[in-house]
Design an enzyme around this catalytic site. Structure first.
Site, PDB file in Angstrom:
ATOM      1  N   ARG A   1     -14.063  -2.815  14.511  1.00 54.53           N
ATOM      2  CA  ARG A   1     -12.964  -2.942  14.112  1.00 54.53           C
ATOM      3  C   ARG A   1     -12.858  -1.185  15.811  1.00 54.53           C
ATOM      4  NH1 ARG A   1     -10.109  -4.247   8.511  1.00 54.53           N
ATOM      5  NH2 ARG A   1      -9.115  -1.968   9.139  1.00 54.53           N
TER       6      ARG A   1
ATOM      7  N   ARG B   1      -8.061   7.439   7.773  1.00 54.20           N
ATOM      8  CA  ARG B   1      -7.426   5.924   6.405  1.00 54.20           C
ATOM      9  C   ARG B   1      -7.554   6.475   4.879  1.00 54.20           C
ATOM     10  NH1 ARG B   1     -10.884   1.653   9.074  1.00 54.20           N
ATOM     11  NH2 ARG B   1     -10.069   0.380   7.345  1.00 54.20           N
TER      12      ARG B   1
ATOM     13  N   ARG C   1     -19.811  -2.222   9.634  1.00 53.97           N
ATOM     14  CA  ARG C   1     -19.245  -3.382   9.670  1.00 53.97           C
ATOM     15  C   ARG C   1     -18.194  -3.764  10.845  1.00 53.97           C
ATOM     16  NH1 ARG C   1     -13.168  -3.516   6.352  1.00 53.97           N
ATOM     17  NH2 ARG C   1     -12.681  -1.903   8.198  1.00 53.97           N
TER      18      ARG C   1
ATOM     19  N   ARG D   1       0.498  -1.360  -0.099  1.00 54.55           N
ATOM     20  CA  ARG D   1       0.227  -0.058   0.318  1.00 54.55           C
ATOM     21  C   ARG D   1       0.770   1.106  -0.168  1.00 54.55           C
ATOM     22  NH1 ARG D   1      -3.739  -1.963   3.821  1.00 54.55           N
ATOM     23  NH2 ARG D   1      -5.396   0.237   4.805  1.00 54.55           N
TER      24      ARG D   1
HETATM   25  P1  AP5 Z   1     -14.838  -5.158   3.631  1.00 56.42           P
HETATM   26  O1  AP5 Z   1     -14.260  -6.141   2.858  1.00 56.42           O
HETATM   27  O2  AP5 Z   1     -13.505  -5.128   5.252  1.00 56.42           O
HETATM   28  O3  AP5 Z   1     -13.228  -3.912   3.291  1.00 56.42           O
HETATM   29  P2  AP5 Z   1     -11.525  -4.210   2.722  1.00 56.42           P
HETATM   30  O4  AP5 Z   1     -11.228  -3.591   1.349  1.00 56.42           O
HETATM   31  O5  AP5 Z   1     -10.692  -5.354   3.380  1.00 56.42           O
HETATM   32  O6  AP5 Z   1     -11.928  -2.508   3.979  1.00 56.42           O
HETATM   33  P3  AP5 Z   1     -10.814  -2.906   5.463  1.00 56.42           P
HETATM   34  O7  AP5 Z   1     -11.266  -1.435   5.856  1.00 56.42           O
HETATM   35  O8  AP5 Z   1     -10.453  -3.990   5.587  1.00 56.42           O
HETATM   36  O9  AP5 Z   1      -9.031  -2.488   4.309  1.00 56.42           O
HETATM   37  P4  AP5 Z   1      -8.401  -1.274   4.698  1.00 56.42           P
HETATM   38  O10 AP5 Z   1      -6.997  -1.499   3.923  1.00 56.42           O
HETATM   39  O11 AP5 Z   1      -8.621  -0.269   5.989  1.00 56.42           O
HETATM   40  O12 AP5 Z   1      -8.190  -2.078   6.029  1.00 56.42           O
HETATM   41  P5  AP5 Z   1      -6.603  -3.074   6.790  1.00 56.42           P
HETATM   42  O13 AP5 Z   1      -7.119  -4.813   7.797  1.00 56.42           O
HETATM   43  O14 AP5 Z   1      -6.100  -3.966   5.570  1.00 56.42           O
HETATM   44  O15 AP5 Z   1     -16.028  -4.492   3.349  1.00 56.42           O
HETATM   45  C1  AP5 Z   1     -15.962  -3.763   4.313  1.00 56.42           C
HETATM   46  C2  AP5 Z   1     -17.454  -3.551   4.408  1.00 56.42           C
HETATM   47  O16 AP5 Z   1     -18.469  -3.144   2.898  1.00 56.42           O
HETATM   48  C3  AP5 Z   1     -18.074  -4.986   4.864  1.00 56.42           C
HETATM   49  O17 AP5 Z   1     -19.226  -4.277   6.180  1.00 56.42           O
HETATM   50  C4  AP5 Z   1     -18.856  -6.026   4.400  1.00 56.42           C
HETATM   51  O18 AP5 Z   1     -19.591  -6.148   4.881  1.00 56.42           O
HETATM   52  C5  AP5 Z   1     -19.235  -4.185   3.330  1.00 56.42           C
HETATM   53  N1  AP5 Z   1     -19.390  -4.863   1.940  1.00 56.42           N
HETATM   54  C6  AP5 Z   1     -17.802  -5.678   1.695  1.00 56.42           C
HETATM   55  N2  AP5 Z   1     -18.913  -5.405  -0.126  1.00 56.42           N
HETATM   56  C7  AP5 Z   1     -19.208  -5.132  -0.293  1.00 56.42           C
HETATM   57  C8  AP5 Z   1     -20.330  -4.486  -1.675  1.00 56.42           C
HETATM   58  N3  AP5 Z   1     -20.438  -5.034  -2.734  1.00 56.42           N
HETATM   59  N4  AP5 Z   1     -21.903  -4.290  -1.766  1.00 56.42           N
HETATM   60  C9  AP5 Z   1     -22.176  -3.820   0.287  1.00 56.42           C
HETATM   61  N5  AP5 Z   1     -21.524  -4.115   0.881  1.00 56.42           N
HETATM   62  C10 AP5 Z   1     -20.139  -4.582   0.804  1.00 56.42           C
HETATM   63  O19 AP5 Z   1      -5.120  -2.412   7.295  1.00 56.42           O
HETATM   64  C11 AP5 Z   1      -6.134  -1.992   8.495  1.00 56.42           C
HETATM   65  C12 AP5 Z   1      -5.107  -1.022   9.025  1.00 56.42           C
HETATM   66  O20 AP5 Z   1      -3.571  -1.800   9.595  1.00 56.42           O
HETATM   67  C13 AP5 Z   1      -3.915   0.012   8.331  1.00 56.42           C
HETATM   68  O21 AP5 Z   1      -4.872   1.159   7.976  1.00 56.42           O
HETATM   69  C14 AP5 Z   1      -2.189   0.055   8.401  1.00 56.42           C
HETATM   70  O22 AP5 Z   1      -2.818   1.119   9.893  1.00 56.42           O
HETATM   71  C15 AP5 Z   1      -2.350  -0.843   9.379  1.00 56.42           C
HETATM   72  N6  AP5 Z   1      -1.781  -2.219   7.675  1.00 56.42           N
HETATM   73  C16 AP5 Z   1      -2.435  -3.319   6.872  1.00 56.42           C
HETATM   74  N7  AP5 Z   1      -1.440  -3.276   6.030  1.00 56.42           N
HETATM   75  C17 AP5 Z   1      -0.983  -2.863   5.914  1.00 56.42           C
HETATM   76  C18 AP5 Z   1       0.233  -1.904   5.367  1.00 56.42           C
HETATM   77  N8  AP5 Z   1       0.293  -3.322   4.030  1.00 56.42           N
HETATM   78  N9  AP5 Z   1       1.514  -0.716   5.634  1.00 56.42           N
HETATM   79  C19 AP5 Z   1       0.533  -0.823   6.361  1.00 56.42           C
HETATM   80  N10 AP5 Z   1       0.248  -0.914   7.464  1.00 56.42           N
HETATM   81  C20 AP5 Z   1      -0.628  -1.603   6.748  1.00 56.42           C
HETATM   82 MG    MG Z   2     -10.162  -5.986   4.353  1.00 58.70          MG
END
Ligand code: AP5
Ligand code: MG
Ligand code: ZN
Length: 217
Positions: free
Chosen positions: A160, A171, A127, A88
């Protein structure tokens, strides 16, 4: 196939990953899930990651890159993997390319899910996720059958910490500044496939499967 799921917070990366993993039997590597598991276990990695995650910032590149490289060396990734939430930043993408090249591997496709900000905010604040298996729910569009209990594993379904509205806004800002440049990065490499993430979950999934089916292996 070696795949990346790209898209803003709430685009549906985790939701699509659940379906893709079921169909393609490929390991799902979500850096967010790895950090949340580390926080739950109270490890030093968890303590460090929590500081950044709670404020909506990214965990430093060198921490994330090391964890992913280590994970990709495990034997279950030999025949393919699905990265969710990594890379990312451009330095993470460069590091991934170098690492895969040194192992004679490459990314076959980047699945980019596009959703506008107003919808993302609604999705994230509603969510809920399973603390045990990371299954994804939504209080309106995809509720758990029994409130608070995971359909898959019976684990606790919770909200979360970083889905609080103020953290979600941060974010989204961080995504635009640091992650969005990866869209042109992968488009230039000719491996970007973009999808309209506003469509229903199953429809997005079928479109992704069609596109993946057309990629020569
Ligand atoms: P969901 O599928 O949960 O969405 P998502 O894209 O996975 O969203 P995230 O919030 O998990 O992404 P993120 O990138 O911010 O978080 P991450 O955990 O990677 O869907 C969301 C909602 O919508 C759900 O309720 C679902 O039911 C609904 N939905 C889905 N599709 C739908 C549709 N088509 N129609 C209707 N509803 C729908 O990261 C979290 C934190 O970790 C970051 O902020 C950072 O601090 C750290 N981190 C993680 N990876 C890194 C990295 N590579 N580098 C640095 N920091 C990192
Ligand atoms: Mg996710
Ligand atoms: Zn569960």
């Amino acid at each position: 196939m070696n795949l990346i799921l790209l898209g803003p917070p709430g685009a549906g990366k985790g939701t699509q990953a659940e379906l893709l993993v079921e169909r393609f039997k490929t390991p799902h590597i979500s850096t967010g899930d790895i950090f949340r598991a580390a926080i739950k276990e109270g490890t030093p990695l968890g303590t460090e990651a929590k500081r950044y995650m709670d404020s909506g910032q990214l965990v430093p590149d060198e921490v994330v890159i090391g964890i992913v490289n280590e994970r990709l060396l495990k034997s279950d990734c030999k025949n393919g993997f699905l990265l969710d939430g990594f890379p990312r930043t451009v330095p993470q993408a460069d590091a991934l390319d170098r690492f895969l090249q040194s192992n004679g591997r490459k990314i076959d496709a980047v699945i980019n899910i596009e959703v506008e900000s107003a919808v993302l905010l609604k999705r994230l604040t509603g969510r809920r996720v399973c603390r045990n298996c990371a299954a994804v729910y939504h209080i309106e569009s995809k509720p758990a059958k029994n409130t608070g209990i995971c359909d898959h594993c019976g684990g606790e379904v919770y909200q979360r910490d970083d889905d609080a509205p103020a953290t979600v806004s941060k974010r989204l800002e961080v995504y635009a500044a640091q992650t969005e440049p990866l869209i042109s990065y992968y488009r230039q490499k000719g491996i970007l496939h973009s999808f309209d993430g506003i469509k229903p979950i199953k429809e997005v999934f079928e479109k992704v499967c069609q596109a993946l089916g057309a990629i020569p292996q």
